[in-house]
Design a protein around this motif. Sequence first.
Motif, PDB file in Angstrom:
ATOM      1  N   UNK A   1       1.057  -1.206   0.140  1.00  0.00           N
ATOM      2  CA  UNK A   1       0.181  -0.138   0.005  1.00  0.00           C
ATOM      3  C   UNK A   1       1.019   1.163  -0.161  1.00  0.00           C
ATOM      4  N   UNK A   2       2.000   1.151   0.949  1.00  0.00           N
ATOM      5  CA  UNK A   2       2.692   2.558   0.981  1.00  0.00           C
ATOM      6  C   UNK A   2       3.426   2.524  -0.394  1.00  0.00           C
ATOM      7  N   UNK A   3       3.963   1.377  -0.981  1.00  0.00           N
ATOM      8  CA  UNK A   3       4.736   1.592  -2.196  1.00  0.00           C
ATOM      9  C   UNK A   3       3.901   2.018  -3.348  1.00  0.00           C
ATOM     10  N   UNK A   4       2.626   1.626  -3.521  1.00  0.00           N
ATOM     11  CA  UNK A   4       1.753   2.213  -4.419  1.00  0.00           C
ATOM     12  C   UNK A   4       1.374   3.878  -4.101  1.00  0.00           C
ATOM     13  N   UNK A   5       1.318   3.994  -3.071  1.00  0.00           N
ATOM     14  CA  UNK A   5       1.029   5.417  -3.002  1.00  0.00           C
ATOM     15  C   UNK A   5       2.179   6.367  -3.115  1.00  0.00           C
ATOM     16  N   UNK A   6       3.616   5.751  -2.607  1.00  0.00           N
ATOM     17  CA  UNK A   6       4.646   6.580  -3.159  1.00  0.00           C
ATOM     18  C   UNK A   6       4.872   6.652  -4.720  1.00  0.00           C
ATOM     19  N   UNK A   7       4.661   5.473  -5.335  1.00  0.00           N
ATOM     20  CA  UNK A   7       4.613   5.489  -6.755  1.00  0.00           C
ATOM     21  C   UNK A   7       3.717   6.305  -7.592  1.00  0.00           C
ATOM     22  N   UNK A   8       2.517   6.432  -6.943  1.00  0.00           N
ATOM     23  CA  UNK A   8       1.245   7.302  -7.266  1.00  0.00           C
ATOM     24  C   UNK A   8       1.548   8.758  -7.453  1.00  0.00           C
ATOM     25  N   UNK A   9       2.234   9.058  -5.982  1.00  0.00           N
ATOM     26  CA  UNK A   9       2.692  10.301  -5.909  1.00  0.00           C
ATOM     27  C   UNK A   9       3.806  10.858  -7.046  1.00  0.00           C
ATOM     28  N   UNK A  10       4.669  10.181  -7.260  1.00  0.00           N
ATOM     29  CA  UNK A  10       5.726  10.503  -8.024  1.00  0.00           C
ATOM     30  C   UNK A  10       5.297  10.403  -9.687  1.00  0.00           C
ATOM     31  N   UNK A  11       4.184   9.599 -10.035  1.00  0.00           N
ATOM     32  CA  UNK A  11       3.705   9.589 -11.373  1.00  0.00           C
ATOM     33  C   UNK A  11       2.934  10.884 -11.500  1.00  0.00           C
TER      34      UNK A  11
ATOM     35  N   UNK B   1       5.446  12.920   3.598  1.00  0.00           N
ATOM     36  CA  UNK B   1       5.938  12.167   4.656  1.00  0.00           C
ATOM     37  C   UNK B   1       4.968  11.554   5.573  1.00  0.00           C
ATOM     38  N   UNK B   2       3.971  12.312   6.125  1.00  0.00           N
ATOM     39  CA  UNK B   2       2.955  11.666   6.732  1.00  0.00           C
ATOM     40  C   UNK B   2       2.038  10.759   6.089  1.00  0.00           C
ATOM     41  N   UNK B   3       1.822  11.170   4.799  1.00  0.00           N
ATOM     42  CA  UNK B   3       0.810  10.196   4.127  1.00  0.00           C
ATOM     43  C   UNK B   3       1.419   8.619   4.083  1.00  0.00           C
ATOM     44  N   UNK B   4       2.726   8.735   3.905  1.00  0.00           N
ATOM     45  CA  UNK B   4       3.506   7.212   3.887  1.00  0.00           C
ATOM     46  C   UNK B   4       3.675   6.565   5.052  1.00  0.00           C
ATOM     47  N   UNK B   5       4.170   7.559   5.889  1.00  0.00           N
ATOM     48  CA  UNK B   5       4.412   6.929   7.624  1.00  0.00           C
ATOM     49  C   UNK B   5       3.034   6.486   7.943  1.00  0.00           C
ATOM     50  N   UNK B   6       2.098   7.184   7.694  1.00  0.00           N
ATOM     51  CA  UNK B   6       0.663   6.732   8.573  1.00  0.00           C
ATOM     52  C   UNK B   6       0.099   5.714   7.875  1.00  0.00           C
ATOM     53  N   UNK B   7       0.546   5.293   6.601  1.00  0.00           N
ATOM     54  CA  UNK B   7      -0.038   4.470   5.708  1.00  0.00           C
ATOM     55  C   UNK B   7      -1.440   4.820   5.099  1.00  0.00           C
ATOM     56  N   UNK B   8      -1.600   6.255   4.816  1.00  0.00           N
ATOM     57  CA  UNK B   8      -2.584   6.784   4.239  1.00  0.00           C
ATOM     58  C   UNK B   8      -2.848   6.537   2.708  1.00  0.00           C
ATOM     59  N   UNK B   9      -4.113   6.734   2.090  1.00  0.00           N
ATOM     60  CA  UNK B   9      -3.999   6.479   0.660  1.00  0.00           C
ATOM     61  C   UNK B   9      -3.990   7.884  -0.130  1.00  0.00           C
ATOM     62  N   UNK B  10      -3.509   8.930   0.523  1.00  0.00           N
ATOM     63  CA  UNK B  10      -3.485  10.307  -0.174  1.00  0.00           C
ATOM     64  C   UNK B  10      -2.739  10.126  -1.392  1.00  0.00           C
TER      65      UNK B  10
END
Length: 450
Positions: free
Chosen positions: A105-115, A147-156
């Motif tokens: 989930x966090x890797x998907x969110x990180x990749x989504x933010x980069x994209x 930072x808080x989106x990923x560390x908290x495990x959020x879907x933002x």
Amino acid sequence: MTRTVPTIRRLFGAGDLTAAQVVRLVMWPLAVITALDMVFDKALRGSVTDDFKPVYAAVRAFLEQQPVYTAELSSVDPHYLYPPGGTLLLAPLGLLGESAGRTMFLLLNAAAAVLAVYLLLRMFGYTQRSVLAPICYFALFASEALINTLTFGNINGLIFLAEVVFLALVLARRDIPAGLVLGLTIAIKPILAPLLLIPAVRKQWSTVVVAGVVPVAATAIAWPFSVDPDTYFVHNLPYSLSVRDYFNSSISGFGAYYDIAPTVTLMVRALVAAMVAVSLWLLYRYCRHDELFFVVTMTGVLLTGEFALSSLGQQYYSLFLFPFLLAVVQKRSVLRNWPAWLAIFGFATYDKWLLFRWPAFGRDLEYSRAPFGWTLLLIVVFCVLGDRYLSARRENRLALGIDPLRLAPDFPTPDRRPITVPADKPSATQAEARPGETHSTESTSAPTSA
């Protein structure tokens, strides 16, 4: 060997480098290392605040035909507040173990933010070779929001990607796909719902209809598979709409935490709402011919207004303001002034303002910086647009718009064509142009090399 030596010389020699090349050489390593540290250290390590745990528990309960909406909402722990349709869409997460699901989930969110940033740069007409690219990625991974989106495990992160895709589709007038994308975000987390006003004022009605139908359809499909879908509407939804006095950076949350008189809070909210309304009217009345500027600036005003004025505003929502902040490169931007960036510093940085020697004062600074930043940003937009309007009226040139007579150019120059309406397909706003009104052609002009 003969090829290796020139390569090393180009890499480490003084060379004949342009300013843009120097910036890229400096910023790309900083951006990449900051991103790696963010994802593989801070994000994987996690935080005391765990937004993913209640989501995972809810989707597991959904898959096992157990009640989903059972949380005790009086506690300060993160609660599961997504509607039944959102539970259905997130259900595949429950097929994995909790640890594996969180990592994915966090890797998907990180990749989504980069994209999302990649697409946003393309929307503004910049490629990855532009000096803006590494600066934007560095700012993204250094921001409190991601930072808080990923560390908290959020879907933002995924919602951020959907926002950028929606804006690009709206600008390209691909109405039904735009409505589908926005509708899916509303079905999970309705934070982008105010953006429905953008296709509405552009008369892209199919976008509005589809975006409204999708969450209703998702809820209808999820209903027979849920044990307690009605509990969401009578238990969780009212809680979501109430004002809480913790982890709440909205004006109402700030007032509740500091026990400010409700009348004073209401007056401040009314004043800010009036500024938002005037800013939106000025944007629609005088700026909609420059579609990219109009759409991203309106996005910023709508979402900042939502964060400040709604019952709940959390600092990491500021991730959704990235399209608006990138508009600073445009010549018409309302952010080319220091008060705007003082405001942005308030809500965007990961700095902690808790002071060791003066803890009470530091706590007040830390708790107030997001509401201060959002409110100041809205004030800046209102003042800039208002000043432009009054100057144009005083000089009897309102028929030509409210742009100042002299505007600094876009910086840096776009190196490709920005996303906009195809040249052979005029927009509704162009068709409805007032007599004597001029339209900028710079967003569709031939690009200049960066």
